[in-house]
Design a protein around this motif. Structure first.
Motif, PDB file in Angstrom:
ATOM      1  N   PHE A  90      65.765  30.431  14.019  1.00 28.06           N
ATOM      2  CA  PHE A  90      65.000  31.194  14.858  1.00 28.06           C
ATOM      3  C   PHE A  90      65.865  31.339  16.338  1.00 28.06           C
ATOM      4  CE2 PHE A  90      61.283  28.760  13.733  1.00 28.06           C
ATOM      5  CZ  PHE A  90      60.245  28.695  14.306  1.00 28.06           C
ATOM      6  N   GLU A 131      59.528  31.776   2.347  1.00 27.92           N
ATOM      7  CA  GLU A 131      59.605  30.506   2.874  1.00 27.92           C
ATOM      8  C   GLU A 131      60.415  29.322   2.278  1.00 27.92           C
ATOM      9  OE1 GLU A 131      59.340  28.318   7.007  1.00 27.92           O
ATOM     10  OE2 GLU A 131      58.468  30.031   5.722  1.00 27.92           O
ATOM     11  N   LEU A 188      67.615  20.155   8.168  1.00 29.35           N
ATOM     12  CA  LEU A 188      66.875  21.307   8.823  1.00 29.35           C
ATOM     13  C   LEU A 188      66.922  21.702  10.326  1.00 29.35           C
ATOM     14  CD1 LEU A 188      63.297  19.661   6.491  1.00 29.35           C
ATOM     15  CD2 LEU A 188      63.929  22.248   6.475  1.00 29.35           C
ATOM     16  N   GLY A 189      66.407  20.657  10.842  1.00 22.66           N
ATOM     17  CA  GLY A 189      67.107  20.927  12.366  1.00 22.66           C
ATOM     18  C   GLY A 189      67.175  22.268  12.503  1.00 22.66           C
ATOM     19  N   LYS A 190      68.961  21.956  11.993  1.00 23.77           N
ATOM     20  CA  LYS A 190      70.436  23.128  12.010  1.00 23.77           C
ATOM     21  C   LYS A 190      69.821  24.687  11.431  1.00 23.77           C
ATOM     22  CE  LYS A 190      74.514  20.179  12.092  1.00 23.77           C
ATOM     23  NZ  LYS A 190      75.133  19.811  11.303  1.00 23.77           N
ATOM     24  N   ILE A 206      64.717  28.769   3.873  1.00 18.57           N
ATOM     25  CA  ILE A 206      65.339  27.727   5.006  1.00 18.57           C
ATOM     26  C   ILE A 206      65.453  26.040   4.369  1.00 18.57           C
ATOM     27  CG2 ILE A 206      63.407  26.707   5.961  1.00 18.57           C
ATOM     28  CD1 ILE A 206      64.191  27.264   8.493  1.00 18.57           C
ATOM     29  N   SER A 252      66.993  25.168  10.556  1.00 13.62           N
ATOM     30  CA  SER A 252      65.569  26.085  11.660  1.00 13.62           C
ATOM     31  C   SER A 252      65.911  26.605  12.845  1.00 13.62           C
ATOM     32  CB  SER A 252      64.549  24.723  11.778  1.00 13.62           C
ATOM     33  OG  SER A 252      63.830  25.390  12.477  1.00 13.62           O
ATOM     34  N   GLN A 270      61.198  34.365  20.431  1.00 15.43           N
ATOM     35  CA  GLN A 270      60.499  35.518  21.273  1.00 15.43           C
ATOM     36  C   GLN A 270      60.947  36.017  21.967  1.00 15.43           C
ATOM     37  OE1 GLN A 270      59.015  31.972  20.683  1.00 15.43           O
ATOM     38  NE2 GLN A 270      56.999  32.198  21.461  1.00 15.43           N
ATOM     39  N   SER A 271      62.062  35.125  22.715  1.00 18.44           N
ATOM     40  CA  SER A 271      62.855  35.851  24.212  1.00 18.44           C
ATOM     41  C   SER A 271      63.280  36.988  24.024  1.00 18.44           C
ATOM     42  CB  SER A 271      64.385  34.661  23.935  1.00 18.44           C
ATOM     43  OG  SER A 271      63.660  33.098  24.688  1.00 18.44           O
ATOM     44  N   PRO A 306      65.092  30.663  22.075  1.00 19.18           N
ATOM     45  CA  PRO A 306      63.949  30.775  21.226  1.00 19.18           C
ATOM     46  C   PRO A 306      63.446  32.034  20.632  1.00 19.18           C
ATOM     47  CG  PRO A 306      63.373  29.705  23.132  1.00 19.18           C
ATOM     48  CD  PRO A 306      64.521  30.514  23.550  1.00 19.18           C
TER      49      PRO A 306
END
Lengths: 279, 279, 279, 279
Positions: free
Chosen positions: B250, B144, B242-244, B147, B246, B266-267, B264
């Motif tokens: 994703f 982890e 972090l937003g970027k 990231i 992350s 799981q799309s 997203p």
């Protein structure tokens, strides 16, 4: 570097043009070396001023530090003269922000020759202190600072409102604490209580003044928990503005038709003039 | 685990291959047990070093701690030898970051045999201290962290500019405070004043040095409120990065039909146009 | 300014209408000057109250400050009467938030004439303290505060849950610390321990009460590290809500052709499909 | 409230069903009143425990507080019995988290009858302390807490990595500081130095232990500035996760075909099954 200094007029003497490229530019090898050398000189001269204030260092190396001081003053004076002479518009340089800073940072050393005496020495030190402003030049050399400034500038209004609210709370809590604790517990006046409130709300917490009564401790607890929540606001403001500034900086090249530069990253059409953006 | 160690050459002896899989890999049961055992050994050996420094514990359990110290040193030496021998490219391992850390963490104990005397003991402790670097290995085991590192690495330039600005402010405020309060109020030199400015701006606020004059308290209040606003900047930077990071981790590839990029994780269908996303 | 005061009834006397426009409005030059003058009067009167509490200033300028106090009281009383008289609905003004604040801020000075004696003086000071509420008016003048209030209001529920959790942790940690350290180490009761827990979790850290036993230091370390993580929650809440509030205030209505909703505020064309946005 | 308690079996006696609806449910007026009454009883009983620890209050109101203590114990015992009896699956309730908390919070008072003596009293207090866990029930009543828990739970792994990194830094910096400052300056052992490092990095800064040597102050300054940057990481993590959790909660009603609930707000098609979402 201001773009208006970039275009050196063709009628200028060749040597002034060369000095200009080295001192103001940073594209050539000589220009880069000059910039790095200047940066280190500024840092070293600041370190000398700092060390001179330490009593033990001053007693042992006072002489050497004074000599170094004059070497740096000579170097920076030469630099100022060269900048002034080689600039395409000397007066414009002299009146610019860094032109003034350059001048202010060499004046104190010369002043110390004419103003003497015990009292005077202290005054000279105050002026000499301005030398440290030279360090501000460092910001100029790092391009990345632009995005931070954009974000801070965009948050300016919100932060002003926020600081105003904080000031109001500090006046109210400071006065309340002065009435609860009183002069016998260290809260000698409302301004001193306000100083305590600032120390507490910013979570600095020196502990030089602390509430001693039960009521004072309860109010202090409320102020601390409130400060906890309030601390979140400026961070939130800057986060949001930085997010926006950063998103904008990720944009395309500017629109060819209207020159709009702040295009969102997914744009296929300019949002100002409707021009289809190229690939 | 570096991927270059994954592919064990077929020409290797069978036992070396087996050791390699256990020590460097973590896919097999034996490999997992080894990793967990190593982790606990590191933590226990660090705790031993910490406890040895407590006078009361040292007086009572000094002998046992010394013995434990040698047991751990033996274990870690054995581990180092096995790693070196079983690695497909021993020298590359020895020169890698964790190879060096592995070596450095066993040297101090052996050095303590040859360097003796009161003064020497202290020096040995300094080197033995490096043992705690072994704890850094723990980071390696948790995926982890990637990231976080991406976000911090992306913010590196902005944080450098920020730290530079902070340093400038600390020099200026430290000097100003030295001139206002002076040596008689605890601000004995500009470096000491700068230490105070750092303690204040980071909101640590020990209270070992505090302003005593009215002017000093006013300047301190300004510094604290400024520090309050400034504290928001690094948080904003890291939040945005972090937003970027992350978001990137994703996101699928963009939709082939409409080009929507922020899908997203799981799309299976694009949420804008309903296109089935490929495998 | 409440919109219901905007529409001045036509049947009103001309001079009342004029006063109304100057005092309640800020569109005319006179109205702007009045607002700025009022703002400065409030700040100055608050500064007078603050200065009066400083013993050395009170001893030297007590007379002058008392006179200034009465000048400000007269000015603010006149302002209140004019506001009351010129308002289209005087009673509605008197019962509004700022109407009450306006009244409360002039009462203490008049009360000080009738309530005398050493004990009474202290009580008067308490009431006079409410004078500082006048500073709250300043918020009214800055429009930017709306976005901050929207964000804080939207985060209200989440912050309540958060404060509840914090209070629970403070009760638990305060009690545990009281049992570990006990009255002999400064933790004289559970409420005092809770005060310590608040000082620690908010990272204020006065140092007036500190753990002295090893167990206390370990628990304190856990509380501090937990506080470190917890500090992140309110900041995150406000960041997210500010982001939303800011986005909303920046957005046009969605594009009619493609439905894109996140259009930058200056957009005249949709950046996705190039559609011209309506007026 | 666990959904498995919702469906009351039809074969149950009518009065047990009624009690169940009042105690476990909160849909009826009686159920709401019971919840609010219970909440206030918990808060009041906790306040009694807190007040009993204050020496002056204990001396004056010790008798009354003891009586109140027994009244609350009787009430909570009755509540526990009713919950146990009326629950459709009593053992499942008894073994659930809040079932255990309910039991633990009434045991200490009964224990205090059998365990006597000076030493014993202190032990009872430790157990009685668990009474404050009852306050945790309050969280149950506020629905808004779900979004916070989702965000914290999603950040769990990242925060673990982060805390691990912090712990490593604390061991390294604590050891370094112990070697630089030594026992004569208050850094009596590495664990004590680590306590100091935690106090410093979390910006609490009690000031009970402070660096006295120049080298110690320089290292402390580095630790503080590093802590400044590090403080940004958990905030950034929580901000991003809260942003995501909040975005998810803003979504449409769930997809009619596959039941997917976490649809992004702009969705026109379900990202799992491709179903067109209705208006």
């Amino acid at each position: 570097m201001d773009p208006k200094y970039r275009e050196v007029p063709a009628r200028r003497a060749k040597w002034r043009k060369r000095i200009y490229i080295v001192i103001f530019g940073s594209g050539t090898t000589a220009g880069k070396l000059f910039d790095i050398g200047l940066l280190w000189s500024i840092v070293l001269s600041v370190i000398c001023v700092l060390l001179e204030s330490v009593p033990s260092v001053h007693a042992q190396y006072g002489e050497e530090l004074l000599r170094a001081e004059w070497v740096f003053t000579a170097l920076f004076s030469l630099e100022y003269i060269l900048r002034f002479v080689s600039s395409p518009r000397p007066l414009l340089y002299a009146k610019s922000f860094f032109g003034l800073i350059d001048l202010i940072s060499i004046i104190p050393s010369f002043l110390s020759l004419y103003i003497v005496g015990a009292q005077g020495l202290l005054v000279i030190r105050v002026i000499r202190l301005l030398r440290v402003f030279r360090i501000l030049k460092m910001v100029q050399y790092i391009g990345e600072s632009q995005i931070l400034l954009t974000a801070l500038s965009a948050s300016r209004h919100k932060i002003t409102v926020f600081i105003g609210t904080i000031m109001t709370l500090i006046v109210i809590f400071g006065s309340a604490m002065y009435l609860i604790e009183g002069p016998q517990n260290g809260f000698t006046s409302i301004p001193v209580s306000m100083y305590w409130a600032i120390v507490t709300m910013t979570t600095v917490g020196y502990g030089d003044i602390t509430p001693l009564t039960a009521a004072g401790k309860i109010l202090a607890s409320i102020i601390m928990l409130m400060g906890y929540g309030i601390l979140a606001v400026p961070t939130g403001i800057v986060s949001v503005e930085l997010g926006k500034a950063s998103q904008r900086s990720f944009a395309h090249a500017a629109c060819r038709r209207c020159g709009e530069a702040l295009l969102p990253v997914q744009s296929r059409y300019c949002f100002r003039c409707g021009e289809k953006l190229g690939e």
